[in-house]
Design a protein around this motif. Structure first.
Motif, short mmCIF file in Angstrom:
data_model
loop_
_atom_site.label_atom_id
_atom_site.label_comp_id
_atom_site.label_asym_id
_atom_site.label_seq_id
_atom_site.Cartn_x
_atom_site.Cartn_y
_atom_site.Cartn_z
N VAL A 1 0.83 -1.20 0.00
CA VAL A 1 0.00 0.00 0.00
C VAL A 1 0.87 1.26 0.00
O VAL A 1 0.65 2.19 -0.78
CB VAL A 1 -0.94 0.01 1.23
CG1 VAL A 1 -1.70 1.32 1.28
CG2 VAL A 1 -1.90 -1.15 1.17
N VAL B 1 2.42 1.78 -3.42
CA VAL B 1 1.45 2.33 -4.38
C VAL B 1 1.24 3.81 -4.09
O VAL B 1 1.25 4.66 -4.99
CB VAL B 1 0.12 1.55 -4.31
CG1 VAL B 1 -0.95 2.21 -5.15
CG2 VAL B 1 0.34 0.11 -4.77
N ILE C 1 5.97 5.58 -16.08
CA ILE C 1 5.50 4.26 -16.49
C ILE C 1 6.36 3.16 -15.86
O ILE C 1 5.85 2.16 -15.37
CB ILE C 1 5.51 4.15 -18.03
CG1 ILE C 1 4.32 4.94 -18.57
CG2 ILE C 1 5.43 2.70 -18.48
CD1 ILE C 1 4.52 5.40 -19.98
N ALA C 2 7.66 3.38 -15.85
CA ALA C 2 8.56 2.40 -15.25
C ALA C 2 8.24 2.22 -13.77
O ALA C 2 8.16 1.10 -13.26
CB ALA C 2 10.01 2.82 -15.45
N ALA D 1 4.82 0.45 -13.36
CA ALA D 1 4.97 -0.97 -13.68
C ALA D 1 5.71 -1.69 -12.57
O ALA D 1 5.29 -2.76 -12.11
CB ALA D 1 5.71 -1.13 -15.01
N LEU E 1 3.52 -1.92 -9.34
CA LEU E 1 2.36 -2.81 -9.48
C LEU E 1 2.80 -4.27 -9.45
O LEU E 1 2.21 -5.10 -8.75
CB LEU E 1 1.61 -2.54 -10.78
CG LEU E 1 0.49 -1.51 -10.70
CD1 LEU E 1 -0.30 -1.51 -11.99
CD2 LEU E 1 -0.45 -1.82 -9.53
N ILE E 2 3.85 -4.59 -10.20
CA ILE E 2 4.27 -6.00 -10.24
C ILE E 2 4.79 -6.42 -8.86
O ILE E 2 4.51 -7.53 -8.39
CB ILE E 2 5.31 -6.25 -11.37
CG1 ILE E 2 5.51 -7.75 -11.59
CG2 ILE E 2 6.66 -5.66 -11.06
CD1 ILE E 2 4.48 -8.35 -12.46
N ALA F 1 3.79 -5.16 -5.99
CA ALA F 1 2.63 -5.29 -5.10
C ALA F 1 1.95 -6.64 -5.30
O ALA F 1 1.62 -7.33 -4.34
CB ALA F 1 1.64 -4.15 -5.35
N PHE F 2 1.79 -7.03 -6.56
CA PHE F 2 1.12 -8.32 -6.82
C PHE F 2 2.01 -9.50 -6.41
O PHE F 2 1.52 -10.50 -5.90
CB PHE F 2 0.72 -8.44 -8.29
CG PHE F 2 -0.57 -7.72 -8.61
CD1 PHE F 2 -1.78 -8.27 -8.24
CD2 PHE F 2 -0.57 -6.51 -9.27
CE1 PHE F 2 -2.99 -7.62 -8.52
CE2 PHE F 2 -1.76 -5.84 -9.55
CZ PHE F 2 -2.97 -6.41 -9.18
N VAL F 3 3.32 -9.38 -6.65
CA VAL F 3 4.22 -10.48 -6.29
C VAL F 3 4.27 -10.66 -4.78
O VAL F 3 4.24 -11.78 -4.26
CB VAL F 3 5.65 -10.23 -6.84
CG1 VAL F 3 6.67 -11.09 -6.11
CG2 VAL F 3 5.70 -10.52 -8.33
N GLU G 1 2.16 -9.65 -2.40
CA GLU G 1 0.94 -9.62 -1.62
C GLU G 1 0.55 -10.96 -1.01
O GLU G 1 -0.09 -10.99 0.04
CB GLU G 1 -0.20 -9.13 -2.51
CG GLU G 1 -1.30 -8.51 -1.69
CD GLU G 1 -2.24 -7.81 -2.63
OE1 GLU G 1 -2.87 -6.86 -2.21
OE2 GLU G 1 -2.33 -8.22 -3.80
#
Lengths: 359, 359, 359
Positions: B137, B140, B318-319, B322, B325-326, B328-330, B332
């Motif tokens: 969080v 982000v 953008i970098a 990206a 986000l990746i 955060a998903f990895v 989490e």
């Protein structure tokens, strides 16, 4: 007079009802648009609160399904009325800014404040993880449905073209159908995104009879219409006079006055450690604005001959995307603390600063 | 001489300290900017390592709160010094590129390598899910706080306007306050985003006394200042000579040399199956750069009369988006494996290739 | 003739095989491009189904590793063949649109329909949370690897420049390597992103011998090549005649005909409450298109002298990002219901409408 005074005593916010006649006085005595604007804005606050309470009371008196339906349609009646009046006047950008601001205000300001206040009092607070996750999905979906027509339109043609209009209307139709399905789903399953938990039931018992609730609802609605007329007419001279942008008025100011009462309830409920309910108030109000109020306004704008497309400004889209993403990540673990509240408020403050600084 | 040799034996990386005098030699004997650049860059590696170890040692000798504070402010001291020297020289784009690169390097390169090496050795490794989620969080949030002023600025006015400057300074202020709150939070709760777990305590006992640590810190800091002077002056001729872009130097190269030691520790710790600590090193360093170093540089740049706004280039944004986000998903799900490590490295490699190919 | 009729009876879809001779008849008798297009498109449906079944049968007869490898490479053979024929004809934008559409169709249309049908029948359905989370990460990664070259290219130079080509080829190479690693990983761990669960094994036993499967595979592949030739040649006159955009044909229409059979299987499996398998069919097909088919086409395009870069249109990138994000959030909690299915379909419908309205 006496019952009115008693009423004021129980709900001090109602003293602000006096701002409505003052707004009309300011208008007729030519005190200048800033006074008209200020008084009519103040008058919206208690009127929106009364509409909210009237709706809740009616909902509490009927069965849960009709109650849910009432809340799902009238829950943001004050914002809807202001928006309709603004559409009639052709202030389409202001309306779209206030849609954006209403979503952001609920997710960042209300939820942030609730988590901050609740977290300071109670440490780590928890809420239903599954429901939070489902709500997050609907929020992400809502933003995507606003993003697609906004961005595609630029590639399809100019905003007045029939193809762009078709995309807006088609999207609005699909959104309303989805909102209806989400409502239907909420009737069947507990903990569904839009399932109705009456604030009245939990916070206090309904004080009004059905008859009284309907009368208050009707009067308050009429009051909001009257206040909106003055508010909307004063917007343009005020922006010009103070050098504030349409963005700031639409995104920060209007959603604030339309939601003060609701905001206070959400924070109070969080302070009472009922985080589940507090999060739901903020999120379901956002979902309603995005998936119901926005598309309904598209159709209403057709009636007034001032067609409003679902084309949002890039800054509005970025603000919405940022607000929804951070909310989705914050709420997904089903826990909150004061730091997360401060995080949501941080984004709100930076966005407000950004919109304030736009010329 | 003998203790120095022993020291080198214990920490072979310190042999690189010899690069500092060589860099000055190259400068005075006019070997050309590439040699100056190469030697001063090499010299930063052991000096940054010494600053890191000095900070850790001091932190281990004091109470956890002061230790946490030391780490939270001095943890990226080498990068901060290089950035300050570059700001003085007016290389603002290079500084912003190195902020971007430092965040990406920690999240994608360090964390990717740690998960890859750790996963190959130990299969599926796990780390605290709740803390990972909270860190995600904050990450982000950090990216959003960099995105908003960058994108809004283009709509507010030209970069030199007072309104754009106001947005940058306001955002920087809010970010520092939030960083302070996150630090405060970490003092109260275990497992909070920035709570301090000393690498020293876990990996080995502090070898230095407080006095020795302070002396080494002071000397290493002075060394980084000296090396940065040469490095920064050589950057422009080197870019021109080799045809490399400011982006590549700033995003890939500078963060690499400022973090080699830290990178090695994170990977080593992951190889020892202490994934919790490894992830924390990478993430807290990124958060520190984004929420503390970046806004502090905004204020420092004002002192030098070279105001640096928080306006990042679209590619940097953008970098960052990206990368975060990746990550955060990895992170989490609180688990990692070598495939996820390879995924993070994949993004890093493609980004590095992209920045390398820009003219 | 009799065995053929029996065959048709068992699989009514095979009646569509008759469309292939009809397409050639339409071509030679000059019935007009729309008839050629319609018949050749219809013919692809049963041929793609036969390739799929042939691959599954072979996979079921071999060991799981070779089976996994067969599925991972031949799983989207029909799309691959159509794309290769289109590249030879220089219809590069159409190919990229069909890559986009294939990913979106699997994630939004197939998965949405599966969750809708499954949810109406079985209420809340669950699937492996850990695997869903790992798949979500790979999906996010796949989109990022397509985003980076697309956006960076604009800053590097014009699409024909050697640097842009280098970025495309480099990215394609890294993607194929990562796909190989993901495959390797799936051989070692159950529940890994690309691990092979044969639909044949679960839905029904393999009906064909290895020999028969190979013959059918070869014949169906030849059939797809023949149908693609006609289909691709008829695309441009059909677009001109009907006033439909390349986007709509590529993103909505072509992926549909290449996947009908697979779609039906996924929905059928969801209706049988095997949501795990249904989600896997949709997600692994998307991953295969993004991480294997797309980069392989980059290399194949070099052979034909019509180099295709990994530069997608902004609308395609937004559609992909939206589709993957909503899928990631929907699938992350390891549960689905009919409302979530409706949500995915909503995004698909709005995207389809948007692409349809582009001139």
């Amino acid at each position: 007079m006496k019952p009115f005074l008693l009423f004021i005593k129980r709900k001090p916010i109602l003293i602000l009802l006096l701002a409505l006649p003052l707004a009309y006085l300011a208008e007729f005595l030519h005190w200048g648009p800033i006074w008209v604007f200020a008084f009519s804005a103040l008058a919206v606050i208690p009127l929106a609160a009364l509409i909210g309470e009237g709706t809740e009371t009616l909902a509490a008196h009927t069965n849960p399904r009709i109650g849910g339906l009432l809340n799902a349609t009238l829950g943001n009646a004050a914002e809807l009325i202001i928006a309709i009046v603004a559409i009639r006047e052709g202030l389409l950008e202001l309306v779209k800014a206030s849609i954006t601001g209403s979503i952001l205000g609920n997710l960042l300001l209300v939820m942030g404040m609730s988590m901050l206040v609740g977290g300071v009092r109670h440490g780590i607070q928890s809420f239903d993880r599954r429901q939070a996750s489902r709500n997050a999905v609907l929020l992400v979906l809502a933003v995507i449905t606003l993003l697609i027509p906004s961005i595609f339109s630029g590639y399809i043609g100019n905003p007045e073209s029939i193809r762009v209009e078709a995309l807006s209307i088609g999207t609005a139709l699909v959104m309303i159908i989805l909102y209806g399905l989400a409502l239907l789903y909420s009737f069947k399953y507990e903990g569904a995104p839009l399932s109705h938990k009456s604030v009245e039931e939990i916070v206090h018992k309904p004080a009004w009879s059905v008859r009284k609730a309907i009368i208050i609802l009707a009067l308050a609605t009429a009051g909001v219409v009257l206040a909106s007329e003055l508010l909307v007419q004063a917007v343009e001279p005020v922006m010009a006079g103070l050098g504030i942008s349409e963005f700031f008025i639409g995104i920060i100011f209007i959603p604030l006055i339309g939601n003060v009462a609701e905001h206070l309830v959400a924070v109070k409920v969080a302070a009472n450690n009922q985080m589940d309910l507090s999060v739901e108030i903020a999120v379901s109000s956002s979902l309603q604005i995005a998936l119901f109020v926005a598309p309904v306004l598209v159709f209403i704008s057709l009636i007034f001959g001032n067609p409003m497309q679902l084309i949002f400004n890039p800054l509005e889209l970025i603000a919405l995307t940022a607000g929804v993403l951070i909310t989705a990540f914050v709420s997904e673990d089903g826990e909150s603390n004061w730091l997360e509240g401060a995080e949501l408020l941080t984004i709100y403050i930076i966005l407000a600063l950004g919109f304030f600084l736009i010329d």
